[in-house]
Scaffold this active site. Sequence first.
Site, mmCIF file in Angstrom:
data_model
loop_
_atom_site.group_PDB
_atom_site.id
_atom_site.type_symbol
_atom_site.label_atom_id
_atom_site.label_comp_id
_atom_site.label_asym_id
_atom_site.label_seq_id
_atom_site.Cartn_x
_atom_site.Cartn_y
_atom_site.Cartn_z
ATOM 1 N N ASP A 179 15.130 -15.216 35.822
ATOM 2 C CA ASP A 179 13.832 -14.551 35.765
ATOM 3 C C ASP A 179 12.856 -15.284 34.869
ATOM 4 O O ASP A 179 13.237 -16.137 34.059
ATOM 5 C CB ASP A 179 13.992 -13.109 35.272
ATOM 6 C CG ASP A 179 14.568 -13.033 33.862
ATOM 7 O OD1 ASP A 179 15.535 -13.752 33.582
ATOM 8 O OD2 ASP A 179 14.044 -12.257 33.032
ATOM 9 N N HIS A 185 5.765 -17.685 27.562
ATOM 10 C CA HIS A 185 5.382 -16.266 27.656
ATOM 11 C C HIS A 185 3.863 -16.087 27.688
ATOM 12 O O HIS A 185 3.367 -14.986 27.491
ATOM 13 C CB HIS A 185 5.985 -15.426 26.519
ATOM 14 C CG HIS A 185 7.476 -15.383 26.535
ATOM 15 N ND1 HIS A 185 8.205 -14.511 25.751
ATOM 16 C CD2 HIS A 185 8.400 -16.086 27.232
ATOM 17 C CE1 HIS A 185 9.496 -14.689 25.962
ATOM 18 N NE2 HIS A 185 9.631 -15.653 26.859
ATOM 19 N N HIS A 191 18.859 -18.473 32.785
ATOM 20 C CA HIS A 191 18.472 -17.209 33.433
ATOM 21 C C HIS A 191 17.442 -17.448 34.525
ATOM 22 O O HIS A 191 16.581 -18.326 34.424
ATOM 23 C CB HIS A 191 17.986 -16.172 32.414
ATOM 24 C CG HIS A 191 16.774 -16.556 31.624
ATOM 25 N ND1 HIS A 191 15.493 -16.382 32.097
ATOM 26 C CD2 HIS A 191 16.636 -17.062 30.374
ATOM 27 C CE1 HIS A 191 14.620 -16.763 31.178
ATOM 28 N NE2 HIS A 191 15.293 -17.187 30.129
ATOM 29 N N GLU A 244 16.779 -11.647 31.798
ATOM 30 C CA GLU A 244 16.912 -12.028 30.395
ATOM 31 C C GLU A 244 15.684 -11.617 29.595
ATOM 32 O O GLU A 244 15.778 -11.181 28.453
ATOM 33 C CB GLU A 244 17.134 -13.542 30.294
ATOM 34 C CG GLU A 244 17.486 -14.056 28.914
ATOM 35 C CD GLU A 244 16.284 -14.475 28.075
ATOM 36 O OE1 GLU A 244 16.472 -14.834 26.905
ATOM 37 O OE2 GLU A 244 15.154 -14.462 28.611
ATOM 38 N N GLU A 245 14.516 -11.751 30.213
ATOM 39 C CA GLU A 245 13.270 -11.600 29.477
ATOM 40 C C GLU A 245 12.937 -10.159 29.112
ATOM 41 O O GLU A 245 12.197 -9.917 28.166
ATOM 42 C CB GLU A 245 12.110 -12.207 30.272
ATOM 43 C CG GLU A 245 12.241 -13.702 30.570
ATOM 44 C CD GLU A 245 12.049 -14.571 29.334
ATOM 45 O OE1 GLU A 245 11.922 -14.021 28.227
ATOM 46 O OE2 GLU A 245 12.018 -15.805 29.480
ATOM 47 N N ASP A 264 18.352 -23.120 27.252
ATOM 48 C CA ASP A 264 17.211 -22.199 27.158
ATOM 49 C C ASP A 264 16.479 -22.291 25.828
ATOM 50 O O ASP A 264 15.893 -21.307 25.387
ATOM 51 C CB ASP A 264 17.700 -20.762 27.394
ATOM 52 C CG ASP A 264 16.564 -19.769 27.580
ATOM 53 O OD1 ASP A 264 15.439 -20.202 27.906
ATOM 54 O OD2 ASP A 264 16.786 -18.571 27.366
ATOM 55 N N ASP A 290 10.430 -21.780 31.165
ATOM 56 C CA ASP A 290 11.369 -20.889 30.491
ATOM 57 C C ASP A 290 11.846 -19.883 31.529
ATOM 58 O O ASP A 290 11.119 -18.969 31.889
ATOM 59 C CB ASP A 290 10.670 -20.185 29.327
ATOM 60 C CG ASP A 290 11.492 -19.093 28.693
ATOM 61 O OD1 ASP A 290 12.713 -19.070 28.914
ATOM 62 O OD2 ASP A 290 10.908 -18.255 27.986
#
Length: 488
Positions: A79, A459, A77, A146-147, A170, A116
Amino acid sequence: MDNKIDQLEPRELWTNFAALNAVPRASKKEEQVMAFMMDFAAQNGLDAQQDETGNIIVRKPATTGMENAKTIVLQSHLDMVHQKNNDTDFDFGTQGIKMLIEGDWVKAQGTTLGADNGIGVAAIMGILASSEIKHPAIEALFTIDEETGMTGAMGLKGGVLKGDILLNLDTEQDNEIDIGCAGGVDVTATKTYTEEPVADGAVAYTLTVKGLQGGHSGMDIHKGLGNANKIMNRILNSGQQNAGLRLAALQGGSLRNAVPRESVAQVVLSGTDEASILERMQRTADEIKFEYRTMEPGLEIRFEKAETTPAQVMPAAEQKAFVQAIYAAHNGVYRMSAELEDLVETSNNIARVSVEKGKISIKCLTRSSVESSKFDLANALRAAFELMGCDVELSGSYPGWTPNPNSEILKLLKAVYQKQNNAQAEVVACHAGLECGILGKNYPQMDMISFGPTILGAHSPAERVSISSVQKFWKFLLEVLGNIPAKV
């Protein structure tokens, strides 16, 4: 950016990661990175299309000798989670990530790194741009958002992809091969209330919870990390005895998929009880810091007298119901899997709490690998918030990915890992949300697997990726691609 990043090995990957990280790509703001990927495909003479959702599909023919091998979908992904420290001046909408090298790690300066899933994207770019890497026909699928909703994967229509096998790049431990993941649902509680004037003689304070590690609300939920919203709520509860503390405003946490690291509240204290209220709150703060002394040594809880006093506060009855609801709402692991050892089955993250100008907003992300358990916990949260008078919405639900231990591609990956590392890979399911479960709804016959390099602190601004692990991951990926079996 440290110019050494694009000189790391494998150069094909790191050069693309550096270029990718120079492009702003926060979730739901991927326009610039979409254009970047389409330009990349054009520069390399590759067929590319962008679907109506925003996903980008790039196709590359097989290298000589692999024309009859099964077609591979390489998927990551575009983003990234946009988190930064409060003292970091950074705009995710306009700036590229500032990176640096510390020993075996690449990290960012006060922000999330975007490894990520940028490392996966960069790996795919390296393969697409290469004229030397052996591979079957490739469909590269770069999804968006995705996030914060999986909307890219949800929007991908059936029939767009023709591949037989999907390699999702991922996951975040280089000794693991992932064959399953959790689904999720957003729980949002909102309420309005009528503020009332501050009583005469009240004294204003700013309460701050900070210094927590934060982290991935799925992969890190079992670690016992401090949640700034729950910690702040304990402080408020200790101070509101006999309505001595009144809440004017509160901002805690940020994104649903990040364990909240910071919370700030504006409160007023009864002038006649100021000392006793502060004493109670300090006692609670000391208890919390003792409880988290090992896991969260950087935790700070501050009570600072404010220069100005808010004009209005939440009514005492509303405040009591609010604090009690946050207390009752489950945060953390709800149930462990009975089928897979050490796997979190169901959890919740109380991610964002906002109180401002007569409006309350509480945002959670509930995850589970079992749909019924996911909605059981979501309904428990709904009950807690409805009891305080909130409107509660469940939205953005997406399914988990059911493990297939008999997968053909799994057999190949296990054999390659054993050959390269003289050890067995750990075959796991994870508590994060991967796109495989969603993609599998429209492509049920596609054999799917997920793997990646070691990434820690995803994150959060502590996010970092191991350089040696990326080298291991790259070597593994290339050998897998070079050994894809022929079509039957």
